[in-house]
Design a protein around this motif. Sequence first.
Motif, PDB file in Angstrom:
ATOM      1  N   LYS A  57      12.663  32.007  11.490  1.00 33.27           N
ATOM      2  CA  LYS A  57      12.130  31.786  12.828  1.00 33.27           C
ATOM      3  C   LYS A  57      12.828  30.554  13.379  1.00 33.27           C
ATOM      4  O   LYS A  57      12.993  29.554  12.668  1.00 33.27           O
ATOM      5  CB  LYS A  57      10.624  31.555  12.784  1.00 33.27           C
ATOM      6  N   ILE A  59      13.063  27.446  16.142  1.00 37.26           N
ATOM      7  CA  ILE A  59      12.410  26.605  17.134  1.00 37.26           C
ATOM      8  C   ILE A  59      13.556  25.973  17.906  1.00 37.26           C
ATOM      9  O   ILE A  59      14.326  25.189  17.350  1.00 37.26           O
ATOM     10  CB  ILE A  59      11.525  25.530  16.484  1.00 37.26           C
ATOM     11  N   LYS A  65      16.167  28.061  29.423  1.00 35.52           N
ATOM     12  CA  LYS A  65      15.913  29.210  28.565  1.00 35.52           C
ATOM     13  C   LYS A  65      17.181  30.048  28.522  1.00 35.52           C
ATOM     14  O   LYS A  65      17.459  30.837  29.411  1.00 35.52           O
ATOM     15  CB  LYS A  65      14.738  30.045  29.063  1.00 35.52           C
ATOM     16  N   ALA A  69      17.246  30.674  23.026  1.00 40.19           N
ATOM     17  CA  ALA A  69      15.799  30.517  23.204  1.00 40.19           C
ATOM     18  C   ALA A  69      15.115  31.881  23.284  1.00 40.19           C
ATOM     19  O   ALA A  69      14.070  32.097  22.661  1.00 40.19           O
ATOM     20  CB  ALA A  69      15.511  29.691  24.451  1.00 40.19           C
ATOM     21  N   ALA A  70      15.697  32.792  24.051  1.00 43.43           N
ATOM     22  CA  ALA A  70      15.129  34.140  24.175  1.00 43.43           C
ATOM     23  C   ALA A  70      15.135  34.856  22.823  1.00 43.43           C
ATOM     24  O   ALA A  70      14.160  35.522  22.455  1.00 43.43           O
ATOM     25  CB  ALA A  70      15.904  34.946  25.213  1.00 43.43           C
ATOM     26  N   GLU A  73      12.290  33.455  20.607  1.00 48.08           N
ATOM     27  CA  GLU A  73      10.976  33.993  20.971  1.00 48.08           C
ATOM     28  C   GLU A  73      10.841  35.452  20.556  1.00 48.08           C
ATOM     29  O   GLU A  73       9.783  35.869  20.081  1.00 48.08           O
ATOM     30  CB  GLU A  73      10.749  33.838  22.469  1.00 48.08           C
ATOM     31  N   LYS A  74      11.903  36.215  20.697  1.00 48.33           N
ATOM     32  CA  LYS A  74      11.882  37.630  20.318  1.00 48.33           C
ATOM     33  C   LYS A  74      11.622  37.798  18.817  1.00 48.33           C
ATOM     34  O   LYS A  74      10.999  38.760  18.389  1.00 48.33           O
ATOM     35  CB  LYS A  74      13.220  38.272  20.697  1.00 48.33           C
ATOM     36  N   LEU A  78       9.991  29.826  18.684  1.00 47.83           N
ATOM     37  CA  LEU A  78       9.558  29.134  19.894  1.00 47.83           C
ATOM     38  C   LEU A  78      10.734  28.617  20.699  1.00 47.83           C
ATOM     39  O   LEU A  78      11.762  28.249  20.133  1.00 47.83           O
ATOM     40  CB  LEU A  78       8.700  27.917  19.534  1.00 47.83           C
ATOM     41  N   HIS A  79      10.534  28.540  21.999  1.00 45.83           N
ATOM     42  CA  HIS A  79      11.433  27.797  22.874  1.00 45.83           C
ATOM     43  C   HIS A  79      10.640  26.630  23.426  1.00 45.83           C
ATOM     44  O   HIS A  79       9.620  26.817  24.087  1.00 45.83           O
ATOM     45  CB  HIS A  79      11.948  28.669  24.022  1.00 45.83           C
ATOM     46  N   GLN A  81      10.925  24.051  26.015  1.00 42.04           N
ATOM     47  CA  GLN A  81      11.736  23.751  27.198  1.00 42.04           C
ATOM     48  C   GLN A  81      11.478  22.304  27.635  1.00 42.04           C
ATOM     49  O   GLN A  81      10.650  22.014  28.480  1.00 42.04           O
ATOM     50  CB  GLN A  81      11.426  24.736  28.324  1.00 42.04           C
ATOM     51  N   LYS A 162       2.346  24.271  22.311  1.00 45.22           N
ATOM     52  CA  LYS A 162       3.647  24.605  21.718  1.00 45.22           C
ATOM     53  C   LYS A 162       4.097  23.514  20.750  1.00 45.22           C
ATOM     54  O   LYS A 162       4.750  23.805  19.750  1.00 45.22           O
ATOM     55  CB  LYS A 162       4.704  24.827  22.802  1.00 45.22           C
ATOM     56  N   LYS A 165       2.190  24.238  17.646  1.00 43.82           N
ATOM     57  CA  LYS A 165       2.711  25.448  17.006  1.00 43.82           C
ATOM     58  C   LYS A 165       4.031  25.156  16.292  1.00 43.82           C
ATOM     59  O   LYS A 165       4.261  25.642  15.173  1.00 43.82           O
ATOM     60  CB  LYS A 165       2.890  26.567  18.038  1.00 43.82           C
TER      61      LYS A 165
END
Length: 175
Positions: A57, A59, A65, A69-70, A73-74, A78-79, A81, A162, A165
């Motif tokens: 995963k 971060i 973005k 970043a995308a 998240e997919k 996390l992104h 920003q 966030k 997280k």
Amino acid sequence: KPSWGDDTPGLGDAGVDAFSAAYEDWRLAEVVYVSGVSWYETKSIMFQEWVQPGGAKLIVVNPRKDFTAANAEKRGGLHLQVIPGTDTVLNNAIARVILENGWEDTQFIRQRTALGDDLAGETGWRRKMFGVTFEQYKEFILSDDAYRPENAAVITGVPGEKIRKAAELMARPLG
């Protein structure tokens, strides 16, 4: 990084070997924290051949973005920003959440950080001038209200949830 360079003297001063982990470690990682770089857009070999296939995963700390970043998240990451220039506050806020929850790796800290008396014998000027023990670092992080997630959110633009997280993904013990 694939080669050594004195671009991270602070890590060396903190007693951390600035040379990067072995490529295999990137593939085995469960979570990777990426700040200030867009691995997906730059088609980094480390990202494409080692991090991505490993399924970690991500971060991603980036003011915009982008594709990295995308992608993070997919894949369940996390992104964050961040407002440019506020990443130190973000990093310290994440550290605060880890410390408040007792998620720090105490065995690693005991084995690899200086104790109070150790600092007196330092010869490196940066370590002599700026070096602190873990307890001093912890006191610094916990004493500054700017590093509370809600306050850091105002400064960094990253929501407090966030920040929490990110800390949880990086440091919360499994099981």
